[in-house]
Design a protein around this motif. Structure first.
Motif, PDB file in Angstrom:
ATOM      1  N   MET A   5      27.853 -17.540 -14.729  1.00  0.00           N
ATOM      2  CA  MET A   5      28.593 -16.076 -14.606  1.00  0.00           C
ATOM      3  C   MET A   5      29.865 -16.299 -15.164  1.00  0.00           C
ATOM      4  O   MET A   5      30.742 -17.291 -14.656  1.00  0.00           O
ATOM      5  CB  MET A   5      28.403 -15.516 -13.194  1.00  0.00           C
ATOM      6  CG  MET A   5      26.687 -15.438 -12.860  1.00  0.00           C
ATOM      7  SD  MET A   5      26.151 -14.301 -14.031  1.00  0.00           S
ATOM      8  CE  MET A   5      26.841 -12.805 -13.451  1.00  0.00           C
ATOM      9  N   GLY A  35      30.275  -8.833 -14.594  1.00  0.00           N
ATOM     10  CA  GLY A  35      29.552 -10.167 -14.524  1.00  0.00           C
ATOM     11  C   GLY A  35      28.092 -10.076 -14.248  1.00  0.00           C
ATOM     12  O   GLY A  35      27.622 -11.173 -14.328  1.00  0.00           O
ATOM     13  N   LEU A  36      27.966  -9.102 -13.656  1.00  0.00           N
ATOM     14  CA  LEU A  36      26.111  -8.735 -13.590  1.00  0.00           C
ATOM     15  C   LEU A  36      25.474  -8.485 -14.858  1.00  0.00           C
ATOM     16  O   LEU A  36      24.437  -8.411 -15.045  1.00  0.00           O
ATOM     17  CB  LEU A  36      26.113  -7.579 -12.566  1.00  0.00           C
ATOM     18  CG  LEU A  36      26.551  -7.550 -11.159  1.00  0.00           C
ATOM     19  CD1 LEU A  36      26.333  -6.252 -10.301  1.00  0.00           C
ATOM     20  CD2 LEU A  36      26.285  -8.893 -10.342  1.00  0.00           C
ATOM     21  N   GLU A  50      19.589 -10.320 -11.603  1.00  0.00           N
ATOM     22  CA  GLU A  50      20.849  -9.675 -12.673  1.00  0.00           C
ATOM     23  C   GLU A  50      20.369  -8.329 -13.140  1.00  0.00           C
ATOM     24  O   GLU A  50      20.899  -6.961 -12.842  1.00  0.00           O
ATOM     25  CB  GLU A  50      21.278 -10.619 -13.663  1.00  0.00           C
ATOM     26  CG  GLU A  50      22.514  -9.737 -14.390  1.00  0.00           C
ATOM     27  CD  GLU A  50      23.055 -11.033 -15.304  1.00  0.00           C
ATOM     28  OE1 GLU A  50      23.480 -10.642 -16.490  1.00  0.00           O
ATOM     29  OE2 GLU A  50      23.078 -12.196 -14.992  1.00  0.00           O
ATOM     30  N   VAL A  83      21.946  -9.192  -5.490  1.00  0.00           N
ATOM     31  CA  VAL A  83      22.915 -10.135  -5.899  1.00  0.00           C
ATOM     32  C   VAL A  83      23.190 -11.223  -4.676  1.00  0.00           C
ATOM     33  O   VAL A  83      23.701 -12.170  -4.925  1.00  0.00           O
ATOM     34  CB  VAL A  83      24.338  -9.197  -5.721  1.00  0.00           C
ATOM     35  CG1 VAL A  83      25.579 -10.264  -5.635  1.00  0.00           C
ATOM     36  CG2 VAL A  83      24.443  -8.325  -6.990  1.00  0.00           C
ATOM     37  N   LEU A  91      30.375 -12.199  -6.432  1.00  0.00           N
ATOM     38  CA  LEU A  91      29.633 -11.147  -7.277  1.00  0.00           C
ATOM     39  C   LEU A  91      29.237  -9.863  -6.161  1.00  0.00           C
ATOM     40  O   LEU A  91      29.169  -8.832  -6.831  1.00  0.00           O
ATOM     41  CB  LEU A  91      28.349 -11.710  -7.721  1.00  0.00           C
ATOM     42  CG  LEU A  91      28.547 -12.773  -8.952  1.00  0.00           C
ATOM     43  CD1 LEU A  91      27.170 -13.194  -9.286  1.00  0.00           C
ATOM     44  CD2 LEU A  91      29.246 -12.351 -10.026  1.00  0.00           C
ATOM     45  N   ARG A  94      31.916  -7.336  -6.355  1.00  0.00           N
ATOM     46  CA  ARG A  94      31.858  -6.538  -7.340  1.00  0.00           C
ATOM     47  C   ARG A  94      31.065  -5.199  -7.160  1.00  0.00           C
ATOM     48  O   ARG A  94      31.079  -4.203  -7.466  1.00  0.00           O
ATOM     49  CB  ARG A  94      31.331  -7.074  -8.481  1.00  0.00           C
ATOM     50  CG  ARG A  94      32.198  -8.150  -9.127  1.00  0.00           C
ATOM     51  CD  ARG A  94      32.055  -9.008 -10.150  1.00  0.00           C
ATOM     52  NE  ARG A  94      32.938  -9.959 -10.517  1.00  0.00           N
ATOM     53  CZ  ARG A  94      32.547 -10.898 -11.501  1.00  0.00           C
ATOM     54  NH1 ARG A  94      31.760 -10.713 -12.282  1.00  0.00           N
ATOM     55  NH2 ARG A  94      33.386 -12.007 -11.640  1.00  0.00           N
TER      56      ARG A  94
END
Length: 240
Positions: A5, A35-36, A50, A83, A91, A94
């Protein structure tokens, strides 16, 4: 092949970066959670967590903006849970910032209190964005260049830059941050109302129409007050 990632939203695959002023299909949400979406190697499919997190975040954002609290809460929990499978606080931060962003866009809150427990494990981009959502200036030390392109443009150009933000959610967030900073001109409210109306997002549309009514009343603009109240009656009446 091992999934890798990006270290921050700005480190995503360049081919997947949004154009300035426009983010990906769920607007700011995906700019923050880039980033996902980045995937791993060039040809490998993204991992299950993801894909699931992305889908849940998309549904949660749309549900909240449309006024469906039950579905929004359910999908936010699902996004966080997916996540959390990575044990990556950056992550998770986010996703939390994404949820805060749609609330800020709807004038439901300022800043992102849920980000604080994750601050230590977050990257510079997430910290800069959290500060931005609070309506505070993001100085060079905090990394203004790490903000999503649309927010960076508004941060530099103020309310005049809203006209160049095509993505409705990005524009709503930018307008809300300007409002939190005291830049509450009728033009800011007008741009926000246009964005919410375009997508049929009932929650932010209601909030911004009410704010615009207050502003028109303060200006003594009775005609504009009536125009805005008529829009509110249509929104509240559901077309009946």
């Amino acid at each position: 092949m091992t999934t890798t990632m990006p270290a921050s939203p700005s480190a995503a695959n360049p081919r997947q970066r949004p154009r300035p002023g426009r983010t990906t299909p769920i607007g700011l949400a995906l700019a923050i959670a880039a980033g996902l979406l980045a995937g791993c190697a060039q040809h490998a499919p993204p991992p299950e967590w993801e894909q699931n997190a992305h889908g849940a975040a998309t549904r949660a954002s749309e549900a909240y903006l449309s006024g469906d609290d039950r579905v929004a809460a359910q999908e936010w929990r699902r996004a966080r849970s997916e996540v959390a499978r990575t044990a990556r606080p950056d992550l998770l931060a986010r996703v939390v910032l994404l949820e805060c962003a749609v609330r800020v866009a709807s004038l439901a809150q300022v800043g992102c209190p849920d980000f604080e427990p994750l601050r230590e494990g977050a990257d510079a981009a997430e910290k800069a964005y959290a500060q931005y959502l609070e309506g505070r200036a993001v100085g060079a030390a905090a990394g203004t260049d790490l903000l999503p392109p649309a927010q960076r443009a508004v941060r530099a150009g103020g309310s005049a830059a809203l006209a160049g933000v095509d993505d409705p959610l990005a524009r709503l967030v930018a307008a809300a941050v300007l409002h939190a900073r005291g830049e509450t001109s009728p033009e800011v409210a007008r741009r926000a109302i246009e964005a919410a109306s375009e997508r049929g997002w009932r929650r932010p549309l209601m909030a911004w129409l009410l704010r615009a009514v207050e502003q028109a009343q303060q200006r003594g603009d009775a005609a504009q007050v009536e125009v805005l109240r008529q829009r509110l009656r249509v929104l509240q009446g559901g077309g009946n």
